[in-house]
Scaffold this active site. Structure first.
Site, PDB file in Angstrom:
ATOM      1  N   PRO A  29       0.791  -1.190   0.014  1.00 27.64           N
ATOM      2  CA  PRO A  29      -0.077   0.083   0.047  1.00 27.64           C
ATOM      3  C   PRO A  29       0.774   1.126   0.323  1.00 27.64           C
ATOM      4  O   PRO A  29       1.380   1.862   0.916  1.00 27.64           O
ATOM      5  CB  PRO A  29      -0.964  -0.153   1.394  1.00 27.64           C
ATOM      6  CG  PRO A  29      -0.152  -1.128   2.177  1.00 27.64           C
ATOM      7  CD  PRO A  29       0.960  -2.074   1.295  1.00 27.64           C
TER       8      PRO A  29
ATOM      9  N   ASP B 158       5.785   2.783   2.496  1.00 26.72           N
ATOM     10  CA  ASP B 158       4.892   1.541   2.719  1.00 26.72           C
ATOM     11  C   ASP B 158       3.926   1.859   3.959  1.00 26.72           C
ATOM     12  O   ASP B 158       4.575   1.951   4.969  1.00 26.72           O
ATOM     13  CB  ASP B 158       6.009   0.131   3.122  1.00 26.72           C
ATOM     14  CG  ASP B 158       4.811  -1.112   3.152  1.00 26.72           C
ATOM     15  OD1 ASP B 158       3.776  -0.844   3.634  1.00 26.72           O
ATOM     16  OD2 ASP B 158       5.538  -1.946   2.979  1.00 26.72           O
ATOM     17  N   HIS B 159       2.785   2.091   3.698  1.00 26.97           N
ATOM     18  CA  HIS B 159       1.747   2.509   4.794  1.00 26.97           C
ATOM     19  C   HIS B 159       1.404   1.428   5.903  1.00 26.97           C
ATOM     20  O   HIS B 159       0.884   1.790   6.851  1.00 26.97           O
ATOM     21  CB  HIS B 159       0.502   3.121   4.189  1.00 26.97           C
ATOM     22  CG  HIS B 159      -0.318   3.989   4.875  1.00 26.97           C
ATOM     23  ND1 HIS B 159       0.294   4.464   6.257  1.00 26.97           N
ATOM     24  CD2 HIS B 159      -1.097   4.970   4.662  1.00 26.97           C
ATOM     25  CE1 HIS B 159      -0.540   5.476   6.764  1.00 26.97           C
ATOM     26  NE2 HIS B 159      -1.398   5.732   5.777  1.00 26.97           N
ATOM     27  N   ARG B 160       1.812  -0.053   5.496  1.00 29.32           N
ATOM     28  CA  ARG B 160       1.816  -0.784   6.755  1.00 29.32           C
ATOM     29  C   ARG B 160       2.496  -0.604   7.602  1.00 29.32           C
ATOM     30  O   ARG B 160       2.454  -1.001   8.909  1.00 29.32           O
ATOM     31  CB  ARG B 160       1.930  -2.378   5.832  1.00 29.32           C
ATOM     32  CG  ARG B 160       0.981  -2.726   4.985  1.00 29.32           C
ATOM     33  CD  ARG B 160       1.309  -3.961   4.335  1.00 29.32           C
ATOM     34  NE  ARG B 160       2.794  -3.939   3.470  1.00 29.32           N
ATOM     35  CZ  ARG B 160       3.382  -4.819   3.129  1.00 29.32           C
ATOM     36  NH1 ARG B 160       3.057  -6.030   3.051  1.00 29.32           N
ATOM     37  NH2 ARG B 160       4.500  -4.478   2.645  1.00 29.32           N
TER      38      ARG B 160
ATOM     39  N   ILE C 169       4.706   2.548   7.727  1.00 32.98           N
ATOM     40  CA  ILE C 169       5.095   3.873   8.173  1.00 32.98           C
ATOM     41  C   ILE C 169       3.760   4.669   8.087  1.00 32.98           C
ATOM     42  O   ILE C 169       2.955   4.664   7.054  1.00 32.98           O
ATOM     43  CB  ILE C 169       6.128   4.466   7.064  1.00 32.98           C
ATOM     44  CG1 ILE C 169       7.464   3.990   7.235  1.00 32.98           C
ATOM     45  CG2 ILE C 169       6.284   5.910   7.056  1.00 32.98           C
ATOM     46  CD1 ILE C 169       8.281   4.004   5.913  1.00 32.98           C
TER      47      ILE C 169
END
Ligand code: CAO
Length: 425
Positions: free
Chosen positions: A221, A397-399, A401
Site C-alpha cells: 500500500p 509503505d503505509h503498513r 510508516i
C-alpha cells in the site's frame, strides 16, 4: 465359477466414432470393478471407461487410435464374480468425468503457474499421466511433469491436477497477504486492425524489473508524500566543488548530496531503514546504510546499491555514483551489486518534470523520487525572494510508516538539504 465376459463401450451420449487415446490395462492384469480400462476422447471431452466387473483381462479388442461407439467390444475379461445387470451396475453406463472435462475444456488456458510452485513439486519425480489427463492439465496451463501423482503407481489423476491449480492459486494470495485480489485479464487486441505496427520483444532487464515492479505495486500500500527543498545554498556549494573536482574527472551532481542527506534522515528515523520480515509481523531494523540508486540504461531500469554511504563523503559518493551508473549502462553491474539496499533514490532531475510517484523497491519500505530543481519566488521576511527549489516525492509503505512519520521524514530531509552543514552532524 469364472466366466468370460465381453466389456462393451457404454452409453456415451450422442457421440459416435470416438477415438481411443489410451489403454489403461493390458492382457493379464487383474482389475476391480470400476477400474478404468480405456480413455476415449471426443472433440469436447476426455472420458475413462470403467470396468463393470472384477476379474482378469484376457484379451484387448481395441488399440490406441481405434474409433468406437456405444456397444463396441473393448475387451474380454475373465470375471471373478456373478454377472450384474447393467442397470444394477451403474459403472457400466457411467461416463466418468466427461461433464467436468467438457466444462473445463471451454475455459481459456490459464496463465503459467508461478515458478516457485513448480520448483516445490519438481522433487516429486517424473509424472505418469494418461493423455486425457495431460490434455486436461494442458488446458489449465499445468506442467504435468510437476504434479505429484496420487493414483496407482503414482499416476497423476484429475484431482491431482485440480489440487495443483488450487495450491498455485492460493500462493500469490498468501504472498499478497491473503486479500484474494482478482484482476481481470488484459484484453487481447489485434492492433494491426487499426494501422501499421512493429512488434519488439522486451529486454531481459525489463522483463525482470517489470515483474518486480508489478509485484511491489500491487502488494504494497503506497502513499506518496511531496515536498520542496530549498537547495539554493547547496547548489552554490555544489558548483564550487564541481569546478574543483572537474580536474579529477569527478562530476558532482545534486545526487551525491541527496544520498548523504538521505543517510542522515535514515539515522534520525530508523523505521525508514528497515524491512518487514517474511511473516510480515516484525520490523527488521538495519544498522548499515546501503542506498539503491535507479539508473536509466538503454535496456531498462537498474538499481545498483551504494554500500555504506554513511562512511563516505560527498566527493567519494559522487565518484562512486559516476562509476556505478557508467557500469550499469555498460551492463557490467552484477546481481550482488543490486542486493542489500535499505532505501532507494530515483532521480529524474537531470531530465525534468515536477513530481512523480516512485514504486517502492521491496523489501525496502520507502523510496525518494527527485525531480528537476527550479527557481521559484518564495515568501521570506515579508518579501519574495528567488530560491532554487528541489521537488521531492517520498513513496512509503503505509503498513509500516504512518503519514505523520513520512511528513516528518521529508521535512527533515528538506531541512538537511537546505542547510548542508547538517550533513556533518
Ligand atoms: N535538478 C536540476 N538539475 C539536476 C538535477 C535536479 N534534481 N539532478 C541532476 N541535475 C543536473 C546535473 O547537475 C547535471 O547537470 P550538468 O550536466 O549541467 O552538470 C544534469 O542534470 C545531468 O545529471 P545526470 O542525470 O547525468 O546525473 P545525476 O547524478 O543527477 O543522475 C543517474 C545519475 C544515474 C541517477 C541518472 O543519470 C539516471 O539514470 N536517472 C534516471 C533514473 C530513473 O530512470 N528513474 C526512474 C525510475 S522509475 O521510478
Amino acid at each position: 465359477m469364472a466366466e468370460i465376459k465381453q466389456v462393451l463401450v457404454p452409453d456415451i451420449g450422442d457421440y459416435k466414432d470416438v477415438s481411443i487415446i489410451e489403454l489403461l490395462v493390458k492382457a493379464g492384469d487383474t482389475i476391480k470393478a470400476e477400474d478404468n480400462l480405456v480413455t476415449l476422447e471426443t472433440d469436447k471431452a476426455a472420458m475413462d471407461v470403467p470396468s463393470p466387473y472384477s476379474g482378469v483381462i484376457r484379451e484387448l479388442k481395441v488399440k490406441v487410435g481405434d474409433k468406437v461407439s456405444q456397444g463396441s467390444l473393448i475387451l474380454l475379461l475373465e470375471s471373478s464374480e456373478a454377472a450384474a445387470a447393467p442397470k444394477d451396475n451403474p459403472a457400466a453406463a457411467q461416463v466418468m468425468a466427461a461433464p467436468v472435462a467438457a466444462k473445463l475444456a471451454e475455459k481459456p488456458a490459464a496463465a503459467p503457474l508461478p515458478a516457485q510452485t513448480m520448483q516445490a513439486v519438481a522433487a516429486n519425480g517424473k509424472a505418469h499421466a494418461s493423455p486425457a489427463i495431460r490434455r486436461f492439465a494442458r488446458e489449465l496451463g499445468v506442467p504435468v511433469a510437476q504434479v505429484k501423482g496420487s493414483g496407482e503407481k503414482g499416476r497423476v489423476t484429475k484431482d491431482d491436477v485440480q489440487n495443483f491449480v488450487k495450491a498455485a492459486l492460493a500462493q500469490p494470495r498468501a504472498a499478497a497477504g491473503g486479500n484474494g485480489m482478482q484482476v481481470a485479464a488484459m484484453p487481447v487486441v489485434d492492433f494491426a486492425k487499426f494501422g501499421a505496427i512493429e512488434t519488439r520483444p522486451l529486454s531481459r532487464i525489463k522483463k525482470i524489473s517489470g515483474a518486480n515492479l508489478h509485484r511491489n505495486w500491487v502488494s504494497i500500500p503506497h502513499v506518496t508524500q511531496f515536498d520542496e527543498a530549498d537547495i539554493t545554498e547547496m547548489e552554490a556549494f555544489r558548483k564550487e566543488l564541481g569546478v574543483e573536482y572537474a580536474k579529477q574527472n569527478i562530476k558532482i551532481t545534486p545526487l551525491a548530496f541527496l544520498v548523504k542527506a538521505v543517510v542522515v534522515a535514515l539515522q534520525q528515523f530508523p523505521e525508514f531503514n528497515a524491512s518487514l520480515d517474511a511473516g510480515g509481523e516484525n520490523l527488521v531494523l538495519k544498522q548499515y546504510f546501503h542506498i539503491g540508486v535507479a539508473v536509466d540504461t538503454p535496456d531498462g531500469l537498474m538499481v545498483p546499491v551504494l554500500r555504506d554511504a554513511d562512511k563516505k563523503g560527498i566527493v567519494q559518493l559522487a565518484r562512486e555514483l559516476g562509476e556505478m551508473s557508467a557500469r550499469a549502462r555498460e551492463k557490467k553491474i552484477t546481481a550482488a551489486e543490486m542486493q542489500g539496499g535499505c532505501f532507494s533514490i530515483s532521480s529524474l532531475g537531470g531530465i525534468g518534470g515536477t513530481a512523480f510517484t516512485p514504486i517502492i523497491n521491496a523489501p525496502e519500505l520507502a523510496i525518494l523520487g527527485v525531480s528537476r530543481a527550479v527557481i521559484k519566488p518564495m515568501h521570506q521576511d515579508d518579501t519574495f525572494v528567488a530560491r532554487l527549489m528541489l521537488p521531492l516525492s517520498l513513496s512509503y509503505d503505509h503498513r509500516v510508516i504512518d503519514g505523520a512519520a513520512a511528513a516528518r521524514f521529508i521535512v527533515f530531509l528538506s531541512q538537511v538539504l537546505a542547510d548542508t552543514r547538517r550533513l556533518a552532524l
